[in-house]
Structure formats: C-alpha cells, structure tokens
Write a protein that holds these residues in place. Structure first.
Motif, mmCIF file in Angstrom:
data_model
loop_
_atom_site.group_PDB
_atom_site.id
_atom_site.type_symbol
_atom_site.label_atom_id
_atom_site.label_comp_id
_atom_site.label_asym_id
_atom_site.label_seq_id
_atom_site.Cartn_x
_atom_site.Cartn_y
_atom_site.Cartn_z
ATOM 1 N N LEU A 17 0.833 -1.206 0.000
ATOM 2 C CA LEU A 17 0.000 0.000 0.000
ATOM 3 C C LEU A 17 0.869 1.259 0.000
ATOM 4 C CD1 LEU A 17 -2.840 -1.042 2.493
ATOM 5 C CD2 LEU A 17 -2.855 -1.114 -0.006
ATOM 6 N N LYS A 18 1.937 1.230 0.743
ATOM 7 C CA LYS A 18 2.876 2.362 0.730
ATOM 8 C C LYS A 18 3.427 2.584 -0.668
ATOM 9 C CE LYS A 18 7.170 2.023 1.326
ATOM 10 N NZ LYS A 18 8.529 1.666 1.797
ATOM 11 N N ASN A 19 3.801 1.502 -1.332
ATOM 12 C CA ASN A 19 4.369 1.614 -2.672
ATOM 13 C C ASN A 19 3.363 2.156 -3.678
ATOM 14 O OD1 ASN A 19 6.817 0.615 -1.778
ATOM 15 N ND2 ASN A 19 6.322 -1.514 -2.299
ATOM 16 N N ILE A 20 2.104 1.800 -3.518
ATOM 17 C CA ILE A 20 1.063 2.330 -4.398
ATOM 18 C C ILE A 20 1.019 3.854 -4.325
ATOM 19 C CG2 ILE A 20 -1.452 2.520 -4.692
ATOM 20 C CD1 ILE A 20 -1.581 -0.417 -3.799
ATOM 21 N N VAL A 21 1.168 4.372 -3.111
ATOM 22 C CA VAL A 21 1.111 5.822 -2.907
ATOM 23 C C VAL A 21 2.367 6.509 -3.428
ATOM 24 C CG1 VAL A 21 0.964 7.650 -1.162
ATOM 25 C CG2 VAL A 21 -0.405 5.562 -0.910
ATOM 26 N N LEU A 22 3.524 5.914 -3.201
ATOM 27 C CA LEU A 22 4.794 6.590 -3.465
ATOM 28 C C LEU A 22 5.363 6.321 -4.851
ATOM 29 C CD1 LEU A 22 6.600 6.125 -0.025
ATOM 30 C CD2 LEU A 22 5.321 8.101 -0.857
ATOM 31 N N ASN A 23 4.998 5.223 -5.478
ATOM 32 C CA ASN A 23 5.548 4.910 -6.795
ATOM 33 C C ASN A 23 5.141 5.993 -7.797
ATOM 34 O OD1 ASN A 23 5.899 3.713 -9.493
ATOM 35 N ND2 ASN A 23 6.223 1.787 -8.398
ATOM 36 N N PRO A 24 6.098 6.509 -8.582
ATOM 37 C CA PRO A 24 5.763 7.544 -9.571
ATOM 38 C C PRO A 24 4.715 7.101 -10.586
ATOM 39 C CG PRO A 24 8.139 7.388 -9.277
ATOM 40 C CD PRO A 24 7.537 6.224 -8.533
ATOM 41 N N ASN A 25 4.544 5.790 -10.750
ATOM 42 C CA ASN A 25 3.527 5.271 -11.668
ATOM 43 C C ASN A 25 2.273 4.812 -10.938
ATOM 44 O OD1 ASN A 25 5.010 5.523 -14.165
ATOM 45 N ND2 ASN A 25 6.306 3.855 -13.427
ATOM 46 N N GLY A 26 2.140 5.219 -9.682
ATOM 47 C CA GLY A 26 1.038 4.772 -8.855
ATOM 48 C C GLY A 26 -0.073 5.784 -8.703
ATOM 49 N N LEU A 27 -0.568 5.903 -7.492
ATOM 50 C CA LEU A 27 -1.770 6.680 -7.201
ATOM 51 C C LEU A 27 -1.702 8.125 -7.671
ATOM 52 C CD1 LEU A 27 -4.538 6.610 -5.715
ATOM 53 C CD2 LEU A 27 -3.318 7.215 -3.622
ATOM 54 N N PHE A 28 -0.553 8.760 -7.515
ATOM 55 C CA PHE A 28 -0.455 10.183 -7.844
ATOM 56 C C PHE A 28 0.265 10.445 -9.163
ATOM 57 C CE2 PHE A 28 -1.208 10.376 -3.216
ATOM 58 C CZ PHE A 28 -2.321 11.209 -3.228
ATOM 59 N N LYS A 29 0.332 9.429 -10.016
ATOM 60 C CA LYS A 29 0.859 9.661 -11.355
ATOM 61 C C LYS A 29 -0.012 10.708 -12.058
ATOM 62 C CE LYS A 29 0.301 6.661 -14.721
ATOM 63 N NZ LYS A 29 0.439 5.515 -15.653
ATOM 64 N N ASN A 30 0.617 11.630 -12.738
ATOM 65 C CA ASN A 30 -0.081 12.680 -13.506
ATOM 66 C C ASN A 30 -0.795 13.693 -12.619
ATOM 67 O OD1 ASN A 30 0.667 11.225 -15.831
ATOM 68 N ND2 ASN A 30 -1.242 10.071 -15.828
ATOM 69 N N TYR A 31 -0.427 13.775 -11.334
ATOM 70 C CA TYR A 31 -1.153 14.669 -10.428
ATOM 71 C C TYR A 31 -0.987 16.123 -10.832
ATOM 72 C CZ TYR A 31 3.097 16.205 -7.952
ATOM 73 O OH TYR A 31 4.315 16.763 -7.642
ATOM 74 N N SER A 32 -1.948 16.940 -10.398
ATOM 75 C CA SER A 32 -1.889 18.390 -10.565
ATOM 76 C C SER A 32 -2.292 19.035 -9.249
ATOM 77 C CB SER A 32 -2.849 18.841 -11.678
ATOM 78 O OG SER A 32 -2.912 20.259 -11.752
ATOM 79 N N GLY A 33 -1.596 20.105 -8.868
ATOM 80 C CA GLY A 33 -1.908 20.787 -7.622
ATOM 81 C C GLY A 33 -1.395 20.019 -6.420
ATOM 82 N N LYS A 34 -2.008 20.244 -5.289
ATOM 83 C CA LYS A 34 -1.604 19.581 -4.049
ATOM 84 C C LYS A 34 -2.042 18.120 -4.068
ATOM 85 C CE LYS A 34 -2.093 21.778 -0.123
ATOM 86 N NZ LYS A 34 -2.697 22.378 1.104
ATOM 87 N N ARG A 35 -1.171 17.257 -3.573
ATOM 88 C CA ARG A 35 -1.517 15.840 -3.430
ATOM 89 C C ARG A 35 -2.134 15.614 -2.048
ATOM 90 N NH1 ARG A 35 4.141 13.249 -4.302
ATOM 91 N NH2 ARG A 35 4.687 15.258 -3.393
ATOM 92 N N VAL A 36 -3.301 15.001 -2.042
ATOM 93 C CA VAL A 36 -4.005 14.697 -0.794
ATOM 94 C C VAL A 36 -4.364 13.216 -0.806
ATOM 95 C CG1 VAL A 36 -6.012 15.176 0.654
ATOM 96 C CG2 VAL A 36 -4.943 17.032 -0.640
ATOM 97 N N LEU A 37 -3.962 12.512 0.240
ATOM 98 C CA LEU A 37 -4.314 11.105 0.385
ATOM 99 C C LEU A 37 -5.425 10.973 1.419
ATOM 100 C CD1 LEU A 37 -3.787 8.037 -0.044
ATOM 101 C CD2 LEU A 37 -2.079 8.202 1.787
#
Length: 240
Positions: free
Chosen positions: A177-197
């Motif tokens: 689960l940690k890796n899903i959040v932190l991996n550049p190809n994971g949850l926040f790939k292509n993010y814009s603005g502030k990242r909120v989990l």
C-alpha cells in the motif's frame, strides 16, 4: 473533523484511486449543493449519478447555459452502460469558471478495492488545485488476485509484489500500500496541484492502527503529501 473540512469552495478537484471515489465525490456534491454552483464530471466514465439538479451533455462544449446553484453533471453523452462519458480538457477549460466547485472523477477501478494504472491513467485535469487519492484500508490482507485487483499484473509492479514467492494465498501488505502511494507510476501519477491522500473505511480500532502505521511509513519517504484517514460512510476524518 468532518469530511467536509477536506475541500472548500473555489477548488478544482480530481479524485483518483479505488475504494470510495464515487462516494467521496457524491458526499461533497451533496454537502455543497445548497451553498455553491457545483460541477460534477469525469475525464473517463462514471455511472449517471442518482441525485443532481442539472445535466448537460455536450460533444463540443457549445450551448452551456447559465448555471444555477446546485449540482450540475456534465459529460459528452450517456452510453449504453448508463455511464456519463467524460469531456476533454479543452471543454473543461471553457466551463470551469462558471462554477464555485469542480469535482472530477479521473480514474476507473471496475469497483475493485485496488488497481494498477496503465499508461493513460489516471486522467487528471491539468487545472486541478488538488489531486485526491482514495485508498481503501480494508484492502490490507486481501488476496492478491484478479477478483480483488483491477489490472493485477501492473499492480504487482507498482506495489513491488515479490512475484518469485507469490502464491494463491499471498495477501496485500502495508508495504504494498505504501508503494502504491509513493511509486511515480502509482496513485499520484499525472497529479496536478496539491496531493491529498484519503485513507478510507477506517471504521474500527484495527483499521485505525493500520492507517496510522501506513501513514508513518509513507511520511518516512514523502512529507509533501497531505494525509487524512477516516470514513466516508461515517462522515469523519482525521488529519495526520
């Protein structure tokens, strides 16, 4: 804190992940419907919401009417699965200023609790002020298989699943689960603005302890992500 403390007016929010995206968006649409002009849309596809005040279907962005208070659903058209098909960013650019709050579903997970992201996902609107990632804490301990996880093979890579030792009884770990959040190809790939989990479904002491442990693990490597845990169903959250 109440869930409503996470989002304020004059924001453009893209919600990604799995395990509560639609419920999260619907909560905020309902909370602000009597206060603001709310746009609810998607960059992918969503089932037609059950509760809205206006609906606009437009292929080319023309003929957008004056918007009254309430929730306005906008898409290109409704397909044969009763899903609103999203509009592209150029059309969004033309209409976002008409609203006080924009809620965008930017990811699909086939109603599964975890997923892997292919090359084109998630589709985050480039003017988003926040990209909010939803993570279902109850996915901890579930079996790593096609039934539970959308795009399983990609998930294994992103989550760093040990494929050499994996078996039919292998389960999702906090490290995954940690890796899903932190991996550049994971949850926040292509993010814009502030990242909120937002860690969802924290509805008992077991999941609270797991959520806190997961957050500490994430914070060891990344301090810029704003993290909340709580429950959409129970309408509460805690900022860590």
């Amino acid at each position: 804190m109440k869930l409503s403390d996470i989002i304020e007016e004059n924001e453009i929010i893209t919600v990604v992940g799995a395990g509560g995206k639609t419920s999260f968006i619907n909560y905020f649409a309902d909370f602000y419907r009597d206060k603001l002009k709310v746009l609810l849309t998607t960059t992918t596809k969503i089932y037609v919401p059950s509760d809205y005040d206006n609906i606009i279907l437009t292929i080319d962005g023309t003929a957008i009417p004056s918007i009254c208070h309430g929730v306005t659903v906008c898409g290109s058209y409704i397909n044969n699965e009763n899903k609103v098909v999203g509009i592209n960013s150029s059309i969004l650019d033309e209409i976002v200023d008409k609203f006080d709050l924009v809620l965008i579903e930017g990811d699909g997970s086939k109603r599964k609790r975890l997923k892997g992201w292919n090359d084109g996902e998630p589709v985050v609107y480039h003017k988003s002020t926040k990209t909010i990632g939803i993570l279902d804490i109850t996915s901890f301990g579930m079996n790593i298989n096609e039934e539970n996880i959308h795009r399983l093979d990609i998930f294994k890579k992103i989550a760093s699943v040990d494929t050499y030792n994996i078996s039919s009884n292998s389960t999702v770990s906090l490290e995954n689960l940690k890796n899903i959040v932190l991996n550049p190809n994971g949850l926040f790939k292509n993010y814009s603005g502030k990242r909120v989990l937002f860690i969802n479904k924290v509805e008992n002491e077991k999941y609270k302890n797991l959520a806190i442990k997961l957050i500490k693990n994430i914070k060891e490597y990344e301090s810029e992500i704003e993290i909340f845990y709580g429950s959409i169903k129970q309408n509460f959250c805690i900022r860590y």
